[in-house]
Design a protein around this motif. Sequence first.
Motif, short mmCIF file in Angstrom:
data_model
loop_
_atom_site.label_atom_id
_atom_site.label_comp_id
_atom_site.label_asym_id
_atom_site.label_seq_id
_atom_site.Cartn_x
_atom_site.Cartn_y
_atom_site.Cartn_z
N SER A 133 6.41 0.45 -2.48
CA SER A 133 5.27 1.37 -2.53
C SER A 133 4.93 1.66 -3.98
O SER A 133 5.72 1.42 -4.89
CB SER A 133 5.59 2.66 -1.79
N ASN A 134 3.75 2.25 -4.17
CA ASN A 134 3.32 2.60 -5.52
C ASN A 134 4.16 3.74 -6.09
O ASN A 134 4.31 3.87 -7.30
CB ASN A 134 1.85 2.97 -5.53
N SER A 135 4.72 4.57 -5.23
CA SER A 135 5.55 5.67 -5.73
C SER A 135 6.81 5.13 -6.38
O SER A 135 7.35 5.73 -7.31
CB SER A 135 5.89 6.64 -4.60
N ARG A 136 7.30 3.99 -5.92
CA ARG A 136 8.48 3.37 -6.54
C ARG A 136 8.12 2.89 -7.95
O ARG A 136 8.94 2.98 -8.88
CB ARG A 136 8.99 2.20 -5.71
N VAL A 137 6.92 2.36 -8.13
CA VAL A 137 6.47 1.93 -9.45
C VAL A 137 6.36 3.14 -10.37
O VAL A 137 6.77 3.11 -11.54
CB VAL A 137 5.13 1.17 -9.37
N ASN A 157 -1.10 -3.86 -14.04
CA ASN A 157 -1.66 -4.44 -12.82
C ASN A 157 -0.78 -4.07 -11.63
O ASN A 157 0.44 -4.18 -11.69
CB ASN A 157 -1.76 -5.97 -12.96
N VAL A 158 -1.42 -3.66 -10.54
CA VAL A 158 -0.72 -3.46 -9.26
C VAL A 158 -1.61 -4.10 -8.21
O VAL A 158 -2.80 -3.80 -8.11
CB VAL A 158 -0.51 -1.97 -8.93
N SER A 159 -1.04 -5.01 -7.44
CA SER A 159 -1.83 -5.68 -6.40
C SER A 159 -0.94 -5.93 -5.19
O SER A 159 0.28 -5.93 -5.28
CB SER A 159 -2.40 -7.01 -6.92
N ALA A 160 -1.59 -6.16 -4.06
CA ALA A 160 -0.84 -6.44 -2.83
C ALA A 160 -0.26 -7.84 -2.91
O ALA A 160 -0.90 -8.78 -3.38
CB ALA A 160 -1.75 -6.31 -1.62
N ALA A 161 0.99 -7.96 -2.49
CA ALA A 161 1.66 -9.26 -2.53
C ALA A 161 1.19 -10.12 -1.36
O ALA A 161 0.89 -9.62 -0.28
CB ALA A 161 3.16 -9.07 -2.47
N GLY A 167 3.49 -6.35 2.71
CA GLY A 167 3.93 -4.97 2.68
C GLY A 167 4.43 -4.54 1.31
O GLY A 167 4.71 -3.37 1.09
N TYR A 168 4.61 -5.46 0.40
CA TYR A 168 5.05 -5.17 -0.96
C TYR A 168 3.84 -5.19 -1.90
O TYR A 168 2.84 -5.84 -1.63
CB TYR A 168 6.07 -6.19 -1.45
N SER A 169 3.99 -4.48 -3.00
CA SER A 169 2.97 -4.51 -4.06
C SER A 169 3.58 -5.23 -5.26
O SER A 169 4.72 -4.97 -5.64
CB SER A 169 2.59 -3.09 -4.50
N GLN A 170 2.79 -6.11 -5.83
CA GLN A 170 3.24 -6.79 -7.04
C GLN A 170 2.69 -6.00 -8.23
O GLN A 170 1.53 -5.63 -8.25
CB GLN A 170 2.74 -8.22 -7.08
#
Length: 187
Positions: A133-137, A157-161, A167-170
């Motif tokens: 999730s973005n909160s982990r970033v 950069n944050v994007s959907a994997a 379900g992960y964000s890269q």
Amino acid sequence: MARINLRPWREELRAEKQKQFVVMVVGAAIIAAGLTFLWSSDLDSGIAYQQSRNAYIESAAKKLDVQIQEIDSLKRKRNELLARMKVIQDLQGKRPVIVRVFDELVRTLPDGLFYTDVNRAGDQVSIVGMAESNSRVSALMRQFDESEWFTSPNLSNVSAADGSRAGYSQFTMTVKQQTPQPEGEGK
């Protein structure tokens, strides 16, 4: 008055004085020639002595030039060795830093997040990773901000994997690596 002929006696006296004069002139000429010869030979020996001194000085100067070249060569070699030693000391000193950087990367890593690519260029560390999730970033950025070994986290950069990591964000971020000051030195 009696007539005395003084002429032969005067002529003999004049002849005698003329002989003495010639002997004295020849003697003076011989003495002058002798003195000239002595002066000339003294002058020649002085010149020869000075030339030998000049030759000695020139040979000593050549020897010193050779020694100066050797000293310059040794100084260059010394400087090269000192530069090599400095590089080796820098590498030896930075070896534990790399270990600490990797250790700090692991310590700052929150659960639910992993790195896929880590690159370092100078003091800049580029990180590509996957997060649940973005909160982990955000937690990772806070951890980097609190770390003694990293500063200035910058999320670029944050994007959907895609693919198998649904379900992960890269994410892509950069941080600056710094070496903390030992206790008591920074103050």
